[in-house]
Design a protein around this motif. Structure first.
Motif, PDB file in Angstrom:
ATOM      1  N   ARG A  41     -27.671  46.261 -32.654  1.00  0.00           N
ATOM      2  CA  ARG A  41     -26.266  46.048 -32.335  1.00  0.00           C
ATOM      3  C   ARG A  41     -25.851  46.772 -31.068  1.00  0.00           C
ATOM      4  O   ARG A  41     -24.935  46.352 -30.371  1.00  0.00           O
ATOM      5  N   THR A  42     -26.493  47.922 -30.788  1.00  0.00           N
ATOM      6  CA  THR A  42     -25.978  48.775 -29.729  1.00  0.00           C
ATOM      7  C   THR A  42     -26.868  48.908 -28.520  1.00  0.00           C
ATOM      8  O   THR A  42     -26.396  49.261 -27.444  1.00  0.00           O
ATOM      9  N   GLY A  43     -28.173  48.706 -28.703  1.00  0.00           N
ATOM     10  CA  GLY A  43     -29.079  48.924 -27.586  1.00  0.00           C
ATOM     11  C   GLY A  43     -29.424  50.392 -27.404  1.00  0.00           C
ATOM     12  O   GLY A  43     -30.170  50.760 -26.523  1.00  0.00           O
ATOM     13  N   ALA A  86     -28.718  54.081 -20.150  1.00  0.00           N
ATOM     14  CA  ALA A  86     -28.173  54.364 -21.482  1.00  0.00           C
ATOM     15  C   ALA A  86     -26.720  54.803 -21.447  1.00  0.00           C
ATOM     16  O   ALA A  86     -25.975  54.519 -22.374  1.00  0.00           O
ATOM     17  N   LEU A  87     -26.305  55.520 -20.415  1.00  0.00           N
ATOM     18  CA  LEU A  87     -24.937  56.024 -20.395  1.00  0.00           C
ATOM     19  C   LEU A  87     -23.926  54.883 -20.432  1.00  0.00           C
ATOM     20  O   LEU A  87     -22.964  54.903 -21.197  1.00  0.00           O
ATOM     21  N   GLY A  88     -24.144  53.856 -19.633  1.00  0.00           N
ATOM     22  CA  GLY A  88     -23.217  52.735 -19.624  1.00  0.00           C
ATOM     23  C   GLY A  88     -23.465  51.742 -20.739  1.00  0.00           C
ATOM     24  O   GLY A  88     -22.540  51.068 -21.185  1.00  0.00           O
ATOM     25  N   ALA A  89     -24.706  51.656 -21.212  1.00  0.00           N
ATOM     26  CA  ALA A  89     -25.048  50.661 -22.228  1.00  0.00           C
ATOM     27  C   ALA A  89     -24.706  51.109 -23.638  1.00  0.00           C
ATOM     28  O   ALA A  89     -24.631  50.287 -24.548  1.00  0.00           O
ATOM     29  N   ALA A  90     -24.500  52.402 -23.826  1.00  0.00           N
ATOM     30  CA  ALA A  90     -24.241  52.906 -25.171  1.00  0.00           C
ATOM     31  C   ALA A  90     -23.002  52.245 -25.755  1.00  0.00           C
ATOM     32  O   ALA A  90     -21.952  52.186 -25.121  1.00  0.00           O
TER      33      ALA A  90
END
Length: 453
Positions: A41-43, A86-90
Protein backbone atom coordinates in the motif's frame (compact mmCIF):
# COMPACT_ATOMS: atom_id res chain seq x y z
CA UNK A 1 -24.27 23.79 -2.20
CA UNK A 2 -22.69 23.72 -5.65
CA UNK A 3 -19.04 23.45 -6.53
CA UNK A 4 -19.09 27.00 -7.76
CA UNK A 5 -20.44 28.19 -4.42
CA UNK A 6 -17.57 26.52 -2.62
CA UNK A 7 -14.98 28.08 -4.89
CA UNK A 8 -15.47 31.42 -3.18
CA UNK A 9 -12.92 31.36 -0.36
CA UNK A 10 -13.74 32.58 3.12
CA UNK A 11 -11.41 34.37 4.25
CA UNK A 12 9.81 21.03 26.77
CA UNK A 13 9.21 18.79 28.58
CA UNK A 14 10.41 15.35 29.39
CA UNK A 15 8.89 13.09 26.81
CA UNK A 16 10.02 10.61 24.29
CA UNK A 17 9.78 8.57 21.17
CA UNK A 18 7.23 6.10 19.90
CA UNK A 19 7.98 2.95 18.00
CA UNK A 20 5.19 3.19 15.45
CA UNK A 21 5.98 3.02 11.76
CA UNK A 22 4.05 4.65 8.96
CA UNK A 23 1.91 1.75 7.66
CA UNK A 24 -1.08 1.43 9.98
CA UNK A 25 -2.56 -1.99 10.67
CA UNK A 26 -4.48 -1.15 13.84
CA UNK A 27 -2.06 -3.10 16.02
CA UNK A 28 1.35 -2.44 17.48
CA UNK A 29 2.90 -5.66 16.22
CA UNK A 30 2.18 -6.70 12.63
CA UNK A 31 2.59 -10.17 11.20
CA UNK A 32 4.92 -10.65 8.21
CA UNK A 33 1.85 -10.90 5.95
CA UNK A 34 0.51 -7.61 7.33
CA UNK A 35 3.90 -5.99 6.79
CA UNK A 36 3.94 -7.14 3.17
CA UNK A 37 0.43 -5.82 2.68
CA UNK A 38 1.42 -2.50 4.23
CA UNK A 39 4.43 -2.31 1.94
CA UNK A 40 2.18 -2.94 -1.05
CA UNK A 41 0.00 0.00 0.00
CA UNK A 42 2.78 2.41 0.86
CA UNK A 43 5.97 1.49 -0.94
CA UNK A 44 7.81 1.78 2.40
CA UNK A 45 8.13 -1.12 4.81
CA UNK A 46 6.85 -0.81 8.35
CA UNK A 47 9.98 -2.56 9.63
CA UNK A 48 12.27 -0.03 7.92
CA UNK A 49 10.43 2.87 9.47
CA UNK A 50 10.36 1.24 12.89
CA UNK A 51 14.08 0.78 12.70
CA UNK A 52 14.61 4.45 12.08
CA UNK A 53 12.33 5.93 14.72
CA UNK A 54 14.39 8.48 16.48
CA UNK A 55 13.79 11.40 18.41
CA UNK A 56 11.47 13.41 20.45
CA UNK A 57 11.44 17.14 20.09
CA UNK A 58 9.79 18.98 22.74
CA UNK A 59 9.55 21.69 25.13
CA UNK A 60 7.42 21.30 28.04
CA UNK A 61 7.68 23.25 30.97
CA UNK A 62 5.11 25.29 32.44
CA UNK A 63 3.59 24.40 29.19
CA UNK A 64 1.98 21.44 30.68
CA UNK A 65 4.76 19.12 29.92
CA UNK A 66 5.14 20.60 26.56
CA UNK A 67 6.28 17.99 24.29
CA UNK A 68 6.81 16.75 20.89
CA UNK A 69 7.36 13.32 19.54
CA UNK A 70 9.72 13.91 16.68
CA UNK A 71 10.65 10.54 15.23
CA UNK A 72 13.55 10.61 12.81
CA UNK A 73 13.20 8.20 9.88
CA UNK A 74 16.86 7.81 8.99
CA UNK A 75 17.10 4.13 8.06
CA UNK A 76 16.31 4.47 4.37
CA UNK A 77 19.06 3.73 1.85
CA UNK A 78 21.83 6.28 1.65
CA UNK A 79 21.06 9.02 -0.83
CA UNK A 80 17.37 8.08 -1.13
CA UNK A 81 16.16 11.46 -0.01
CA UNK A 82 18.44 13.32 -2.37
CA UNK A 83 17.23 11.14 -5.23
CA UNK A 84 13.60 11.80 -4.39
CA UNK A 85 13.27 8.31 -2.91
CA UNK A 86 11.82 7.13 0.37
CA UNK A 87 11.34 10.56 1.91
CA UNK A 88 8.86 11.68 -0.73
CA UNK A 89 7.40 8.25 -1.44
CA UNK A 90 6.53 7.43 2.15
CA UNK A 91 2.77 7.13 2.48
CA UNK A 92 0.57 6.92 5.57
CA UNK A 93 -2.74 5.13 4.91
CA UNK A 94 -5.70 7.38 5.62
CA UNK A 95 -7.92 4.70 7.17
CA UNK A 96 -7.21 2.54 10.19
CA UNK A 97 -8.34 2.09 13.77
CA UNK A 98 -7.32 5.61 14.79
CA UNK A 99 -6.87 8.76 12.73
CA UNK A 100 -3.43 9.11 11.20
CA UNK A 101 -1.21 11.77 12.76
CA UNK A 102 -1.34 10.43 16.32
CA UNK A 103 0.88 7.35 16.47
CA UNK A 104 2.90 7.89 13.30
CA UNK A 105 6.43 9.26 13.29
CA UNK A 106 6.44 13.04 13.45
CA UNK A 107 6.93 14.75 10.11
CA UNK A 108 9.27 17.65 9.38
CA UNK A 109 6.48 20.19 8.81
CA UNK A 110 3.03 20.88 10.17
CA UNK A 111 0.15 23.19 9.37
CA UNK A 112 -2.34 23.69 12.21
CA UNK A 113 -5.63 25.42 11.58
CA UNK A 114 -9.06 25.89 13.13
CA UNK A 115 -12.33 26.77 11.42
CA UNK A 116 -15.64 28.13 12.67
CA UNK A 117 -18.89 26.91 11.14
CA UNK A 118 -20.96 29.51 9.34
CA UNK A 119 -24.35 30.50 10.74
CA UNK A 120 -27.14 28.09 9.92
CA UNK A 121 -24.90 25.29 8.63
CA UNK A 122 -26.37 22.71 10.99
CA UNK A 123 -25.80 18.98 10.98
CA UNK A 124 -26.38 18.48 7.26
CA UNK A 125 -23.90 21.19 6.33
CA UNK A 126 -21.28 19.78 8.69
CA UNK A 127 -21.85 16.29 7.29
CA UNK A 128 -21.31 17.54 3.75
CA UNK A 129 -18.10 19.31 4.71
CA UNK A 130 -16.66 16.27 6.49
CA UNK A 131 -17.54 14.10 3.49
CA UNK A 132 -15.70 16.50 1.17
CA UNK A 133 -12.70 16.65 3.50
CA UNK A 134 -12.59 12.86 3.81
CA UNK A 135 -12.65 12.36 0.05
CA UNK A 136 -9.89 14.91 -0.50
CA UNK A 137 -7.76 13.65 2.41
CA UNK A 138 -7.86 10.07 1.16
CA UNK A 139 -6.59 11.14 -2.25
CA UNK A 140 -3.98 13.61 -1.00
CA UNK A 141 -2.45 11.19 1.50
CA UNK A 142 -2.09 8.68 -1.32
CA UNK A 143 -0.16 11.24 -3.36
CA UNK A 144 -3.05 11.81 -5.76
CA UNK A 145 -4.51 15.21 -6.69
CA UNK A 146 -7.77 16.24 -5.08
CA UNK A 147 -10.80 16.08 -7.36
CA UNK A 148 -11.71 19.68 -6.56
CA UNK A 149 -9.57 22.78 -6.10
CA UNK A 150 -6.24 21.06 -6.73
CA UNK A 151 -3.95 23.75 -8.14
CA UNK A 152 -1.13 21.25 -8.86
CA UNK A 153 1.26 22.90 -6.43
CA UNK A 154 2.32 19.50 -5.05
CA UNK A 155 1.78 17.50 -8.22
CA UNK A 156 5.32 16.07 -8.39
CA UNK A 157 6.08 15.83 -4.67
CA UNK A 158 4.76 12.40 -3.68
CA UNK A 159 2.78 11.75 -0.46
CA UNK A 160 5.71 12.78 1.80
CA UNK A 161 4.09 11.02 4.81
CA UNK A 162 1.11 13.40 4.66
CA UNK A 163 -1.43 13.00 7.46
CA UNK A 164 -4.60 14.98 8.13
CA UNK A 165 -6.10 14.79 11.62
CA UNK A 166 -9.49 16.36 12.43
CA UNK A 167 -10.82 17.41 15.83
CA UNK A 168 -14.10 18.88 17.07
CA UNK A 169 -14.30 21.91 19.38
CA UNK A 170 -16.94 22.26 22.09
CA UNK A 171 -19.03 24.86 20.26
CA UNK A 172 -19.45 22.61 17.22
CA UNK A 173 -21.94 20.37 19.03
CA UNK A 174 -24.47 23.14 19.61
CA UNK A 175 -24.13 24.41 16.04
CA UNK A 176 -24.60 20.91 14.62
CA UNK A 177 -27.63 20.14 16.79
CA UNK A 178 -25.68 17.53 18.74
CA UNK A 179 -25.36 19.17 22.16
CA UNK A 180 -26.48 15.95 23.83
CA UNK A 181 -23.49 14.16 22.27
CA UNK A 182 -20.79 16.55 23.47
CA UNK A 183 -18.21 14.49 25.39
CA UNK A 184 -17.51 15.54 29.00
CA UNK A 185 -13.77 15.88 28.41
CA UNK A 186 -14.41 18.97 26.26
CA UNK A 187 -15.05 21.17 29.26
CA UNK A 188 -12.99 24.39 29.12
CA UNK A 189 -9.50 24.25 30.56
CA UNK A 190 -9.11 26.19 33.80
CA UNK A 191 -7.12 29.41 33.87
CA UNK A 192 -3.50 28.71 34.79
CA UNK A 193 -1.12 31.18 36.46
CA UNK A 194 0.82 33.10 33.83
CA UNK A 195 -1.59 32.43 30.96
CA UNK A 196 -1.75 35.23 28.38
CA UNK A 197 -4.19 33.65 25.94
CA UNK A 198 -5.36 35.29 22.73
CA UNK A 199 -8.82 33.86 21.93
CA UNK A 200 -8.41 34.72 18.25
CA UNK A 201 -5.52 32.26 17.98
CA UNK A 202 -7.16 29.36 19.82
CA UNK A 203 -10.31 27.25 20.11
CA UNK A 204 -12.48 26.86 16.99
CA UNK A 205 -15.23 24.47 15.90
CA UNK A 206 -13.05 22.30 13.67
CA UNK A 207 -9.32 21.65 14.14
CA UNK A 208 -6.86 20.40 11.52
CA UNK A 209 -3.38 18.98 12.06
CA UNK A 210 -1.69 18.52 8.68
CA UNK A 211 1.76 16.96 8.82
CA UNK A 212 4.16 16.19 5.97
CA UNK A 213 7.87 15.85 5.31
CA UNK A 214 7.62 18.60 2.69
CA UNK A 215 6.29 22.07 3.51
CA UNK A 216 4.68 22.50 0.09
CA UNK A 217 2.69 19.30 0.48
CA UNK A 218 1.32 20.41 3.86
CA UNK A 219 0.44 23.93 2.68
CA UNK A 220 -1.22 22.55 -0.45
CA UNK A 221 -3.39 20.16 1.58
CA UNK A 222 -4.52 22.98 3.87
CA UNK A 223 -5.38 25.17 0.89
CA UNK A 224 -7.49 22.42 -0.68
CA UNK A 225 -9.41 21.80 2.54
CA UNK A 226 -9.90 25.51 3.12
CA UNK A 227 -11.41 25.96 -0.34
CA UNK A 228 -13.64 22.92 0.19
CA UNK A 229 -14.92 24.56 3.38
CA UNK A 230 -15.87 27.86 1.71
CA UNK A 231 -19.44 28.80 2.53
CA UNK A 232 -19.61 26.20 5.31
CA UNK A 233 -16.72 27.10 7.62
CA UNK A 234 -14.26 29.99 7.75
CA UNK A 235 -10.64 29.89 8.82
CA UNK A 236 -10.27 31.12 12.42
CA UNK A 237 -6.51 30.78 12.92
CA UNK A 238 -3.51 29.08 11.36
CA UNK A 239 0.02 28.24 12.57
CA UNK A 240 3.00 26.59 10.86
CA UNK A 241 5.61 24.52 12.66
CA UNK A 242 8.65 22.40 11.99
CA UNK A 243 10.69 19.54 13.40
CA UNK A 244 13.93 17.91 12.34
CA UNK A 245 13.89 16.70 8.74
CA UNK A 246 14.18 12.90 8.54
CA UNK A 247 17.79 11.97 7.93
CA UNK A 248 19.24 15.32 8.95
CA UNK A 249 21.07 13.83 11.93
CA UNK A 250 22.52 10.91 9.99
CA UNK A 251 21.46 8.48 12.73
CA UNK A 252 18.52 8.04 15.08
CA UNK A 253 18.91 10.70 17.73
CA UNK A 254 16.56 12.61 19.97
CA UNK A 255 15.84 16.08 18.64
CA UNK A 256 16.44 19.41 20.31
CA UNK A 257 13.99 22.20 20.95
CA UNK A 258 14.64 25.90 20.37
CA UNK A 259 16.20 26.11 23.82
CA UNK A 260 18.89 23.71 22.63
CA UNK A 261 17.80 20.93 24.98
CA UNK A 262 17.62 17.29 23.98
CA UNK A 263 13.89 16.78 24.37
CA UNK A 264 11.73 13.70 24.29
CA UNK A 265 12.87 10.93 26.55
CA UNK A 266 9.96 9.71 28.64
CA UNK A 267 6.91 10.04 26.42
CA UNK A 268 4.57 7.04 26.86
CA UNK A 269 5.30 4.39 24.23
CA UNK A 270 2.99 1.98 22.41
CA UNK A 271 3.39 -1.48 23.86
CA UNK A 272 3.83 -0.20 27.39
CA UNK A 273 1.25 -1.32 29.90
CA UNK A 274 -1.65 1.10 29.97
CA UNK A 275 -0.56 3.05 26.89
CA UNK A 276 -3.88 2.81 25.05
CA UNK A 277 -5.84 3.77 28.15
CA UNK A 278 -3.77 6.95 28.48
CA UNK A 279 -4.21 8.02 24.85
CA UNK A 280 -7.44 6.60 23.41
CA UNK A 281 -11.07 6.65 24.54
CA UNK A 282 -13.21 3.60 25.15
CA UNK A 283 -17.00 3.49 25.30
CA UNK A 284 -18.56 3.28 28.70
CA UNK A 285 -18.92 5.45 31.73
CA UNK A 286 -18.80 9.11 30.73
CA UNK A 287 -17.32 8.50 27.31
CA UNK A 288 -19.85 8.40 24.45
CA UNK A 289 -19.81 5.40 22.13
CA UNK A 290 -19.06 7.56 19.06
CA UNK A 291 -15.67 8.57 20.51
CA UNK A 292 -14.43 5.00 21.09
CA UNK A 293 -11.05 4.68 19.38
CA UNK A 294 -10.70 8.45 19.33
CA UNK A 295 -8.84 10.78 21.63
CA UNK A 296 -8.75 14.30 23.04
CA UNK A 297 -6.21 16.84 21.83
CA UNK A 298 -4.93 19.77 23.86
CA UNK A 299 -3.25 22.51 21.81
CA UNK A 300 -1.16 25.29 23.32
CA UNK A 301 0.93 27.91 21.55
CA UNK A 302 3.85 28.43 23.92
CA UNK A 303 6.30 31.23 23.28
CA UNK A 304 9.80 30.72 24.66
CA UNK A 305 11.51 33.76 26.14
CA UNK A 306 14.69 32.94 24.29
CA UNK A 307 16.52 36.19 25.04
CA UNK A 308 16.21 35.50 28.77
CA UNK A 309 16.99 31.80 28.39
CA UNK A 310 20.08 32.36 26.28
CA UNK A 311 21.42 34.82 28.84
CA UNK A 312 21.76 31.95 31.34
CA UNK A 313 25.05 30.05 31.46
CA UNK A 314 24.77 26.44 30.36
CA UNK A 315 25.05 25.03 33.87
CA UNK A 316 22.07 27.16 34.98
CA UNK A 317 20.06 26.01 31.97
CA UNK A 318 20.82 22.40 32.90
CA UNK A 319 19.57 22.92 36.44
CA UNK A 320 16.33 24.46 35.20
CA UNK A 321 15.69 21.36 33.06
CA UNK A 322 17.37 18.72 35.22
CA UNK A 323 19.37 17.24 32.36
CA UNK A 324 22.77 17.79 30.80
CA UNK A 325 22.60 19.80 27.61
CA UNK A 326 25.25 17.81 25.75
CA UNK A 327 23.65 14.36 25.85
CA UNK A 328 20.33 14.76 27.67
CA UNK A 329 21.40 12.60 30.60
CA UNK A 330 19.74 13.44 33.94
CA UNK A 331 21.86 15.45 36.33
CA UNK A 332 23.66 13.18 38.75
CA UNK A 333 23.98 10.35 36.22
CA UNK A 334 27.49 9.03 35.53
CA UNK A 335 29.35 10.42 32.54
CA UNK A 336 28.46 8.63 29.33
CA UNK A 337 25.16 7.30 30.68
CA UNK A 338 23.02 9.06 28.04
CA UNK A 339 19.52 10.46 28.04
CA UNK A 340 17.83 7.15 28.81
CA UNK A 341 19.61 6.70 32.12
CA UNK A 342 17.09 6.45 34.98
CA UNK A 343 16.24 9.75 36.63
CA UNK A 344 17.40 9.49 40.24
CA UNK A 345 15.51 12.22 42.07
CA UNK A 346 17.42 11.45 45.26
CA UNK A 347 20.88 11.87 43.72
CA UNK A 348 23.10 14.43 45.41
CA UNK A 349 25.92 16.59 44.13
CA UNK A 350 29.39 16.85 45.68
CA UNK A 351 28.13 19.51 48.07
CA UNK A 352 25.30 17.34 49.35
CA UNK A 353 22.50 19.26 47.63
CA UNK A 354 20.06 17.64 45.23
CA UNK A 355 21.63 17.02 41.83
CA UNK A 356 18.24 17.70 40.27
CA UNK A 357 16.86 20.87 41.90
CA UNK A 358 13.46 20.87 43.56
CA UNK A 359 11.95 23.03 40.81
CA UNK A 360 13.70 21.31 37.86
CA UNK A 361 11.38 20.47 35.02
CA UNK A 362 12.08 16.74 35.01
CA UNK A 363 11.27 16.52 38.70
CA UNK A 364 8.02 18.51 38.59
CA UNK A 365 6.84 16.90 35.36
CA UNK A 366 7.58 13.29 36.31
CA UNK A 367 4.46 11.08 36.12
CA UNK A 368 5.31 9.79 39.60
CA UNK A 369 4.88 13.35 40.86
CA UNK A 370 1.53 13.76 39.08
CA UNK A 371 -0.42 10.68 40.06
CA UNK A 372 0.69 8.84 36.93
CA UNK A 373 -0.90 11.43 34.60
CA UNK A 374 0.52 11.10 31.10
CA UNK A 375 -0.09 12.29 27.54
CA UNK A 376 1.25 11.44 24.10
CA UNK A 377 2.96 14.68 23.13
CA UNK A 378 3.56 15.50 19.48
CA UNK A 379 4.55 19.15 19.26
CA UNK A 380 6.42 21.26 16.72
CA UNK A 381 8.68 24.30 16.99
CA UNK A 382 7.70 27.59 15.39
CA UNK A 383 9.53 30.83 14.61
CA UNK A 384 7.45 33.72 13.29
CA UNK A 385 10.01 36.54 13.27
CA UNK A 386 10.33 39.27 15.88
CA UNK A 387 7.84 40.96 18.16
CA UNK A 388 7.63 44.78 18.36
CA UNK A 389 10.08 44.76 21.28
CA UNK A 390 12.65 42.88 19.18
CA UNK A 391 12.32 39.54 20.98
CA UNK A 392 11.78 36.33 19.00
CA UNK A 393 8.21 35.21 18.40
CA UNK A 394 9.26 31.58 18.65
CA UNK A 395 8.54 28.51 20.71
CA UNK A 396 6.42 25.38 20.70
CA UNK A 397 3.14 24.38 19.10
CA UNK A 398 2.25 21.96 21.86
CA UNK A 399 0.01 19.03 20.92
CA UNK A 400 -0.94 16.32 23.40
CA UNK A 401 -3.27 13.40 22.75
CA UNK A 402 -4.93 11.79 25.78
CA UNK A 403 -8.02 9.88 26.85
CA UNK A 404 -9.24 12.65 29.17
CA UNK A 405 -7.70 16.14 29.60
CA UNK A 406 -9.18 16.38 33.07
CA UNK A 407 -6.91 13.54 34.17
CA UNK A 408 -4.00 14.25 31.84
CA UNK A 409 -3.13 17.77 30.81
CA UNK A 410 -5.00 19.76 33.45
CA UNK A 411 -3.47 18.35 36.65
CA UNK A 412 0.02 18.28 35.15
CA UNK A 413 -0.17 21.84 33.83
CA UNK A 414 -1.61 23.08 37.11
CA UNK A 415 1.44 21.74 38.92
CA UNK A 416 3.93 22.93 36.31
CA UNK A 417 2.55 26.46 36.24
CA UNK A 418 3.12 26.79 39.99
CA UNK A 419 6.30 24.88 40.64
CA UNK A 420 8.34 24.40 37.47
CA UNK A 421 11.41 26.60 37.11
CA UNK A 422 11.08 26.44 33.34
CA UNK A 423 7.77 28.33 33.50
CA UNK A 424 9.72 31.56 34.01
CA UNK A 425 10.92 31.26 30.42
CA UNK A 426 7.57 30.41 28.76
CA UNK A 427 4.35 32.20 27.88
CA UNK A 428 1.16 30.33 26.96
CA UNK A 429 -0.44 32.51 24.31
CA UNK A 430 -3.18 30.36 22.75
CA UNK A 431 -5.12 27.27 23.70
CA UNK A 432 -7.67 24.77 22.43
CA UNK A 433 -9.25 21.44 23.39
CA UNK A 434 -10.74 19.13 20.76
CA UNK A 435 -12.40 15.73 20.59
CA UNK A 436 -10.62 13.69 17.92
CA UNK A 437 -12.98 11.07 16.49
CA UNK A 438 -11.74 7.65 15.42
CA UNK A 439 -10.71 7.09 11.82
CA UNK A 440 -13.33 7.19 9.10
CA UNK A 441 -15.13 3.83 8.89
CA UNK A 442 -14.77 1.75 5.73
CA UNK A 443 -16.59 3.54 2.95
CA UNK A 444 -17.57 6.33 5.33
CA UNK A 445 -16.35 9.74 6.39
CA UNK A 446 -14.65 11.37 9.35
CA UNK A 447 -17.11 12.08 12.14
CA UNK A 448 -19.74 9.68 10.82
CA UNK A 449 -19.86 7.94 14.20
CA UNK A 450 -20.95 11.25 15.76
CA UNK A 451 -23.41 12.44 13.13
CA UNK A 452 -25.03 9.11 12.28
CA UNK A 453 -24.18 6.77 15.14
Amino acid sequence: MTTNDRSQDNGTTDNGTTDIGTPRTGTTDATPAQERAAEDRTGVTRRALLGTAGAGLLVGAGAGVAGAVALDRTGRPAGAAAAGGALGAARVPFRGEHQAGILEPQQARVQLAAFDLSDGVGRDGLRGLLQRWTKAAERLTAGEPAEEFDDQVALDAGPCSLTLTVGFGAALFDKAGAADRRPPGLEPLPAFPGDALDPARGDGDLFLQIGADDALVAVHALRVLQRLAAGTAALRWQSAGFARTPGAAGKPVTGRNLMGQVDGTNNPKPGEEGFAAKVFCTAGGEQPAWLAGGSYLVFRRIRMLLDHWEALPVDRQERVIGRRKTDGAPLGAPAGSGEHAPVDLSAQGPDGTLAIPADAHVRVAAPAANGGAAMLRRGFSYHDGLLPDGSPDAGLLFLAFQSDPRRGFTPVQRKLSRGDGLSRFLRHEASGVYAVPPAAPAGGYLGQQLLEG
